[in-house]
Write an enzyme that holds these catalytic residues in place. Sequence first.
Site, PDB file in Angstrom:
ATOM      1  N   HIS A 103      48.359  47.994  36.872  1.00 23.02           N
ATOM      2  CA  HIS A 103      49.400  46.772  36.844  1.00 23.02           C
ATOM      3  C   HIS A 103      50.634  47.313  37.451  1.00 23.02           C
ATOM      4  O   HIS A 103      51.173  48.467  36.877  1.00 23.02           O
ATOM      5  CB  HIS A 103      49.352  46.348  35.620  1.00 23.02           C
ATOM      6  CG  HIS A 103      50.133  45.015  35.440  1.00 23.02           C
ATOM      7  ND1 HIS A 103      49.809  43.591  35.715  1.00 23.02           N
ATOM      8  CD2 HIS A 103      51.639  44.914  35.319  1.00 23.02           C
ATOM      9  CE1 HIS A 103      50.880  43.093  35.512  1.00 23.02           C
ATOM     10  NE2 HIS A 103      51.899  43.555  35.448  1.00 23.02           N
ATOM     11  N   CYS A 104      51.132  46.880  38.523  1.00 25.15           N
ATOM     12  CA  CYS A 104      52.419  47.260  39.017  1.00 25.15           C
ATOM     13  C   CYS A 104      53.444  46.358  38.677  1.00 25.15           C
ATOM     14  O   CYS A 104      53.337  45.207  38.805  1.00 25.15           O
ATOM     15  CB  CYS A 104      52.149  47.153  40.707  1.00 25.15           C
ATOM     16  SG  CYS A 104      53.779  47.799  41.526  1.00 25.15           S
TER      17      CYS A 104
END
Length: 296
Positions: free
Chosen positions: A98-99
Amino acid sequence: IVGALLFLLTLAFVFRTACMDPGIVPRASVYEKEHNENYRTDQPSGSSTFVPPARIKDVVVNGVAVKLKFCFTCKMFRPPRTSHCSVCDNCVENFDHHCPWVGNCVGKRNYRYFYLFLVTLSIFCIYMFGAVVTHLVLKSKENGGTFVKAIQSTPASILEGIVCFFSLWSVVGLACYHTKLIAFSVTTNEDIKGSWSKRDGTETYNPFEQGNCCANCLAVLCSPVPPSVIDKRGRASRQFRCDHGYDPDDSYGSISEQPCASAGPVNQSFQSQVSTDPLIRLGPRAVGIDLENGVK
């Protein structure tokens, strides 16, 4: 012109990564939850009891046994390489990470755009740093001046050069890291967990590898983007909300504590078609895995 083009490409790829469905797997409906939570066994006396099924399944992909874990949030067995994101609260196919910078998960459908965003951003940082250094050198040679005088005359240039210099190490390093992952057909999640690393002195074969680095890169960057398996623009009907355990009269998504009166009894024909196998549940086109033939 080159700098403006790189800047526009970087913005295009980052918006594409942020606004695209990363490969979210739909959650199980009420009937599928009941089927997955309870497993009926017939007793010799003729009666039947419900016992909880196993929470781990083994499937064979390209001759390698892959474990499928049960997701207690989505109430289903996760397909291969799928993981549940605690931030997005969804199971994502080929979950990489998850960025927080793009505000979205990086998965099967948007990983190539995330990688292209890193590559264009790296080239843009290198280009800007080189342009700043060239500008300062040419400025210092004007009228026999020195480099210090050039910095004093254009303080914004030295500030921009410092920002680009320190950004290069993280951005270029991250781009190189993901290039290595693509070449070996490994996700960040698998690399951190060591899913295909050596265990007990024996190396585990990666069943999702295409055979060589070039084939792995082509499979990730040049293969068609798989279709999304969620209907983002569809409207949830009353029956749909009943089937998924939501209050049909509440528009804010609260969980219904009482069963829907309009739902009626469980459709036996539907329940007989429900499978706990996530590959059958999503369909071969959505998952891209064939249990007999491996990766498509």
